[in-house]
Motif scaffolding. Structure first.
Motif, PDB file in Angstrom:
ATOM      1  N   GLY A  47       0.773  -1.248   0.000  1.00 22.15           N
ATOM      2  CA  GLY A  47       0.000   0.000   0.000  1.00 22.15           C
ATOM      3  C   GLY A  47       0.799   1.290   0.000  1.00 22.15           C
ATOM      4  O   GLY A  47       0.350   2.295  -0.536  1.00 22.15           O
ATOM      5  N   GLU A 103       3.924   4.026   6.130  1.00 22.13           N
ATOM      6  CA  GLU A 103       2.713   3.206   6.022  1.00 22.13           C
ATOM      7  C   GLU A 103       1.640   3.990   5.272  1.00 22.13           C
ATOM      8  O   GLU A 103       1.577   5.210   5.340  1.00 22.13           O
ATOM      9  N   ASP A 104       0.791   3.276   4.549  1.00 18.96           N
ATOM     10  CA  ASP A 104      -0.262   3.953   3.792  1.00 18.96           C
ATOM     11  C   ASP A 104      -1.369   4.464   4.718  1.00 18.96           C
ATOM     12  O   ASP A 104      -1.686   5.640   4.748  1.00 18.96           O
TER      13      ASP A 104
HETATM   14 MG    MG Z   1      -0.580  -1.205   4.282  1.00 20.17          MG
END
Ligand code: MG
Ligand code: IMP
Length: 178
Positions: A47, A103-104
């Motif tokens: 992600g 992190e997304d």
């Molecule tokens: Mg993720």
């Protein structure tokens, strides 16, 4: 033009310009905070790849840094399974290093908390968390990113690297599904 995926119409949440504005702001903060510290950015795949690519491009070119990636997954369909598969893929020895995890999105916080715990076992000098999105009020664990683009409402979002069962990951703006 309306975008429809799996029969659902996508609604625009953040435009390219809005995303870029938020990412540049964070990149500037990181550039200022990490002068002389030679950080290592560790992206959580899949992600975070698009956010990380934009963030890295906005970081001060004078900053010396490395990048690395880890891969794990805890999602099936639109619900987090909460089961975090082991960290895999890290190519660098992070002992004594200043780590910035990229992190997304943070929803329950379970994924990223598990990642941070695993990371700390490798004895880095410091670990900071940089997330693009945080879903307001959904955390099952108390976690606050050190760098955050924006909080979002409790909606399922896609685009900007985030997928919905392998649809929509390549969209360069952020959308939500109604
Ligand atoms: Mg993720
Ligand atoms: P958490 O463990 O519940 O915090 O889940 C975080 C992970 O779930 C993220 O890294 C995403 O990959 C995924 N995720 C959470 N919310 C969404 C969403 O709205 N759209 C797409 N993926 C999501």
């Amino acid at each position: 033009m309306n975008l429809v995926i799996k029969g659902k119409e996508l609604q625009l949440y953040f435009s390219k310009e809005q995303l870029n504005h938020m990412v540049v702001k964070i990149a500037n903060q990181i550039s200022a905070d990490y002068q002389e510290r030679h950080p290592i950015f560790i992206g959580v795949l899949n992600g975070a790849f698009m956010f990380m690519a934009d963030l890295i491009r906005a970081v001060d070119p004078q900053l010396k840094f490395q990048i690395d990636f880890i891969k794990l997954s805890s999602y099936e369909g639109k619900e987090s399974t909460g089961i975090v598969k082991a960290l895999s893929g890290l190519k660098n020895d992070i002992k004594g290093r200043h780590v910035i995890i990229i992190e997304d999105i943070i929803e329950t916080g379970l994924t990223i908390t598990a990642v941070i715990e695993e990371m700390k076992k490798l004895e880095p000098a410091s670990v900071k968390l940089c997330a693009c999105f945080l879903k307001t009020g959904k955390q099952k664990i108390n976690i606050q990113p050190d760098y955050l683009c924006t909080e979002i409402e409790d909606k399922f979002i896609i685009g900007y690297g985030l997928d919905w069962d392998e649809y929509g990951r390549g969209l360069d703006q952020l959308y939500y599904i109604q």
